[in-house]
Design a protein around this motif. Structure first.
Motif, PDB file in Angstrom:
ATOM      1  N   GLU A 264      -2.811   5.872   2.167  1.00 55.21           N
ATOM      2  CA  GLU A 264      -2.485   4.814   1.804  1.00 55.21           C
ATOM      3  C   GLU A 264      -1.064   3.861   2.322  1.00 55.21           C
ATOM      4  N   ALA A 265      -0.219   4.411   2.706  1.00 55.36           N
ATOM      5  CA  ALA A 265       0.906   4.470   2.736  1.00 55.36           C
ATOM      6  C   ALA A 265       1.323   4.213   5.093  1.00 55.36           C
ATOM      7  N   ASP A 266      -0.006   5.007   5.488  1.00 50.90           N
ATOM      8  CA  ASP A 266      -0.069   4.688   7.333  1.00 50.90           C
ATOM      9  C   ASP A 266      -0.397   3.138   7.680  1.00 50.90           C
ATOM     10  N   SER A 267      -0.390   2.776   8.470  1.00 52.05           N
ATOM     11  CA  SER A 267      -0.620   2.027   9.080  1.00 52.05           C
ATOM     12  C   SER A 267      -1.947   0.980   9.136  1.00 52.05           C
ATOM     13  N   TYR A 268      -1.463  -0.078   8.351  1.00 46.33           N
ATOM     14  CA  TYR A 268      -2.734  -1.243   8.533  1.00 46.33           C
ATOM     15  C   TYR A 268      -3.866  -0.501   9.241  1.00 46.33           C
TER      16      TYR A 268
ATOM     17  N   GLY B  27       8.034   3.153   2.244  1.00 43.08           N
ATOM     18  CA  GLY B  27       8.148   3.003   0.426  1.00 43.08           C
ATOM     19  C   GLY B  27       9.113   2.874  -0.261  1.00 43.08           C
ATOM     20  N   ASP B  28       9.922   3.094  -1.228  1.00 40.18           N
ATOM     21  CA  ASP B  28      10.405   2.386  -1.541  1.00 40.18           C
ATOM     22  C   ASP B  28      11.567   3.923  -2.027  1.00 40.18           C
ATOM     23  N   THR B  29      12.899   3.590  -1.926  1.00 35.10           N
ATOM     24  CA  THR B  29      13.836   4.333  -1.531  1.00 35.10           C
ATOM     25  C   THR B  29      14.922   4.835  -3.281  1.00 35.10           C
ATOM     26  N   GLN B  30      14.406   3.706  -4.019  1.00 35.60           N
ATOM     27  CA  GLN B  30      14.644   3.763  -5.117  1.00 35.60           C
ATOM     28  C   GLN B  30      13.810   3.864  -6.121  1.00 35.60           C
ATOM     29  N   HIS B  31      12.829   4.289  -4.971  1.00 37.54           N
ATOM     30  CA  HIS B  31      12.323   4.754  -6.575  1.00 37.54           C
ATOM     31  C   HIS B  31      12.049   6.331  -7.172  1.00 37.54           C
ATOM     32  N   PRO B  32      12.709   6.836  -8.461  1.00 35.16           N
ATOM     33  CA  PRO B  32      13.319   8.196  -8.758  1.00 35.16           C
ATOM     34  C   PRO B  32      12.315   9.726  -8.690  1.00 35.16           C
ATOM     35  N   LEU B  33      10.861   8.962  -8.059  1.00 37.41           N
ATOM     36  CA  LEU B  33      10.214  10.727  -7.832  1.00 37.41           C
ATOM     37  C   LEU B  33      10.094  10.453  -5.981  1.00 37.41           C
ATOM     38  N   HIS B  34       9.941   9.543  -5.481  1.00 38.29           N
ATOM     39  CA  HIS B  34       9.444   9.899  -3.946  1.00 38.29           C
ATOM     40  C   HIS B  34       9.241   8.494  -3.737  1.00 38.29           C
ATOM     41  N   PRO B  35       9.349   7.936  -2.475  1.00 40.88           N
ATOM     42  CA  PRO B  35       9.095   7.131  -1.891  1.00 40.88           C
ATOM     43  C   PRO B  35       8.037   6.503  -2.076  1.00 40.88           C
ATOM     44  N   THR B  36       6.632   7.102  -1.405  1.00 45.43           N
ATOM     45  CA  THR B  36       5.621   6.555  -1.908  1.00 45.43           C
ATOM     46  C   THR B  36       5.068   7.181  -2.602  1.00 45.43           C
ATOM     47  N   LEU B  37       4.750   7.853  -2.509  1.00 46.45           N
ATOM     48  CA  LEU B  37       4.323   8.256  -4.277  1.00 46.45           C
ATOM     49  C   LEU B  37       4.761   8.495  -5.631  1.00 46.45           C
ATOM     50  N   GLY B  38       3.969   7.572  -6.289  1.00 48.37           N
ATOM     51  CA  GLY B  38       3.703   7.223  -7.635  1.00 48.37           C
ATOM     52  C   GLY B  38       2.748   7.481  -8.745  1.00 48.37           C
TER      53      GLY B  38
ATOM     54  N   ARG C 248       0.691  -1.383   0.174  1.00 51.14           N
ATOM     55  CA  ARG C 248       0.039   0.302  -0.301  1.00 51.14           C
ATOM     56  C   ARG C 248       1.127   1.294  -0.012  1.00 51.14           C
ATOM     57  N   ALA C 249       2.105   0.940   0.973  1.00 46.97           N
ATOM     58  CA  ALA C 249       2.805   2.659   0.763  1.00 46.97           C
ATOM     59  C   ALA C 249       3.515   2.710  -0.601  1.00 46.97           C
ATOM     60  N   LYS C 250       4.174   1.640  -1.394  1.00 50.12           N
ATOM     61  CA  LYS C 250       4.583   1.897  -2.558  1.00 50.12           C
ATOM     62  C   LYS C 250       3.882   2.725  -3.107  1.00 50.12           C
ATOM     63  N   PRO C 251       5.286   3.701  -4.148  1.00 53.82           N
ATOM     64  CA  PRO C 251       4.634   4.379  -5.354  1.00 53.82           C
ATOM     65  C   PRO C 251       3.442   3.953  -6.544  1.00 53.82           C
TER      66      PRO C 251
END
Length: 567
Positions: free
Chosen positions: A362-366, A469-480, A344-347
């Motif tokens: 969506e990236a908040d806790s379950y 999130g994903d620190t390797q995403h080019p835009l943002h760790p959790t927004l895509g 849920r927290a991924k871009p």
């Protein structure tokens, strides 16, 4: 086994709470029996992530995390709507670090520090890390034949029965199609697991909650703790003196266990339809709530406590540890639930109601996710939502039980688990979502993703959001943005990882009667004890942390009382 036996301590339930009490009591010389109604050991703990929230723990201190004792209390005060810390909460915070050190020094239970695991919310007093620990991976061969009595990892979230730990372990699997190093790592893990399944019948590299329970089980066996499996408790033995044992229903007949104390650690009531109907508003008929806890967790310990005067706490903020789930039908026809804890927290993911609108970060806790879903669902309607992803996000992270590349999503589409279409409008029609509103919602979300700022729900603003999130995403760790077809959707339902409401106890975990007096010889820990967090969910590990801490406290206390009686 039938007839009668005498022990110092009878533990009912074999999750981390019960095993913590059993190991501690046995370490200090008590004769301990663990009664488990299932054929396997581990309860919900064996399916969990295995994290414990223990502020000021010794591993954190060794890494240089030094914080004043008031800091966790400050955080909890803000998280728990300003409620004053009661004696149980203070006892947990005081004895938690001592519990960790006891297991490190005296047992096979060894931990890893969660130095990068932040609290759920950026409330005053929150920490970026240093308050969590998890079990070190464990070699299942060290359990011998007892390995086959350990509850395997939850099938729907494992990979062919192979548990995947968080952090670098999971990152390698996400990156397996992008990085030769990660591909080699993932391939080696899968090959080793496959060979172990062929050779031994199950994987032997244990991680997460499976490793925690395995380490506790190894420690219990080393200390001479006895186990009686397939042995539900028929009734507690009650006299004017208090609780003096219990009757077990075993394969060989009834077994009377005389004990100085009985510890209830049966995992709460996540599958008790009668109690769900009474205390969970969206499950008024006993249905409509889908817990990821083992189906055997049906409130046995709570009912046993009530049968001798214990009181159920119905005053908590939330009765359950909420979690978003989807329903999975296996090839065998068995239907299970999948807890959505990661993607849920991924871009490239967005959650919407049937009206096509977002309702949550969506990236908040379950727990926060489902609390928001329940709050946003109009009265009289069945709460559900849809989690959407575009093609690249689906291939990179997967969507629920549907695995990421190189797995093909079509098998999940054919089974009806996933809905897919080449346009959002067509996907909305398949899912009965308001199409025009969904288009407007996704357009607004995509613009926020491109800018890196979600003004509507502040996704990505908290430390926890970023850590998920994903620190390797080019835009943002959790927004895509969701831009590239095909688009996918899975139906999200209200579920839980377990229950919060339980028996009312004092700071020594003694079950209290209607007069708020302890019932002599009866204790409740784990999810049979009403949560010290009062139905709030401030951080990951706030179930297992108190569970093992109070297990340790009770085991130590009972052993001290035993020594006094001997003297």
């Amino acid at each position: 086994m039938s007839g009668q036996i005498k022990v110092d301590v009878l533990v009912v339930g074999s999750g981390a709470a019960g095993l913590s009490a059993a190991v501690t009591a046995a370490h200090f010389g008590a004769k301990v029996l663990v009664a488990e109604k299932e054929s396997v050991i581990g309860g919900t703990s064996a399916w969990s992530g295995g994290w414990l929230w223990i502020p000021r723990n010794p591993l954190a201190r060794e890494e240089g995390f030094q914080e004043d004792a008031s800091a966790p209390l400050n955080y909890l005060s803000h998280e728990m709507a300003g409620q004053a810390a009661d004696a149980r909460l203070k006892a947990f915070l005081h004895y938690g670090p001592e519990m960790i050190e006891f297991f490190r020094q005296n047992t096979a239970v060894q931990f890893l520090s969660g130095s990068r695991m932040p609290d759920f919310h950026n409330s005053p007093g929150f920490a970026h890390g240093g308050r969590s620990v998890t079990a070190q991976p464990f070699d299942g061969k060290q359990l011998g034949e007892w390995l086959y009595r350990l509850r395997p990892p939850l099938e729907v979230i494992s990979l062919a029965g192979m548990g995947i730990a968080g952090g670098s372990d999971m990152a390698h699997f996400f990156n397996a199609t992008r990085s030769p190093r990660s591909a080699f790592y993932a391939t080696r893990r899968l090959l080793r697991h496959g060979w172990q399944r062929l050779r031994y019948g199950r994987g032997q590299h244990l991680v997460n909650g499976n490793a925690l329970v395995a380490r506790l089980l190894r420690s219990a066996l080393d200390l001479g703790v006895k186990f009686q499996l397939n042995a539900p408790v028929g009734q507690l033995i009650h006299s004017l003196k208090g609780i003096e044992g219990a009757t077990l229903r075993t394969d060989s007949g009834n077994l009377t266990v005389k004990a100085n104390a009985v510890i209830l650690a049966c995992g709460g009531f996540p599958h008790d339809r009668q109690r769900l109907a009474k205390h969970v508003p969206h499950a008024t008929e006993g249905y409509g709530h889908f817990s990821a806890a083992p189906p055997g967790n049906q409130g046995d310990g709570i009912r046993l406590g009530e049968s001798v005067g214990g009181q159920f706490d119905h005053t908590l903020k939330h009765p359950m540890a909420w979690a978003p789930v989807s329903r999975v039908t296996l090839d065998s026809g068995l239907q299970l639930v999948f807890p959505h804890l990661v993607e849920r927290a991924k871009p490239g993911f967005i959650a919407v109601l049937p009206n096509g609108k977002r309702f949550v970060n969506e990236a908040d806790s379950y727990h926060d996710f489902i609390a928001a879903l329940l709050a946003a669902t109009p009265e009289g309607e069945t709460p559900h939502a849809w989690l959407l992803a575009d093609g690249p996000s689906m291939r990179r992270y997967g969507l629920g039980h549907a695995r990421p590349s190189p797995f093909n999503a079509q098998a999940w589409v054919r089974s009806g688990y996933l809905q897919t279409a080449n346009s959002l409008t067509a996907l909305a029609e398949k899912c009965a979502i308001d199409g025009p509103q969904l288009m407007a919602t996704v357009s607004q979300f995509n613009a926020a993703a491109e800018s890196g700022v979600d003004n509507e729900f502040q996704r990505g603003a908290s430390a926890y959001n970023l850590a998920q999130g994903d620190t390797q995403h080019p835009l943002h760790p959790t927004l895509g943005p969701l831009c590239h077809p095909p688009f996918y959707a899975v139906r999200i339902l209200p579920g839980s990882l377990g229950s919060f409401s339980g028996l009312i106890t004092d700071e020594h975990a003694r079950v209290l009667n209607a007069q708020q007096q302890p019932i002599n010889g009866l204790y409740a820990i784990g999810n049979d004890m009403s949560s010290v967090m009062r139905g709030f969910y401030p951080s990951g590990g706030i179930t297992l942390g108190p569970a093992m801490t109070f297990g340790y406290m009770v085991g130590k206390q009972l052993s001290a009382e035993r020594e006094k009686s001997i003297d």
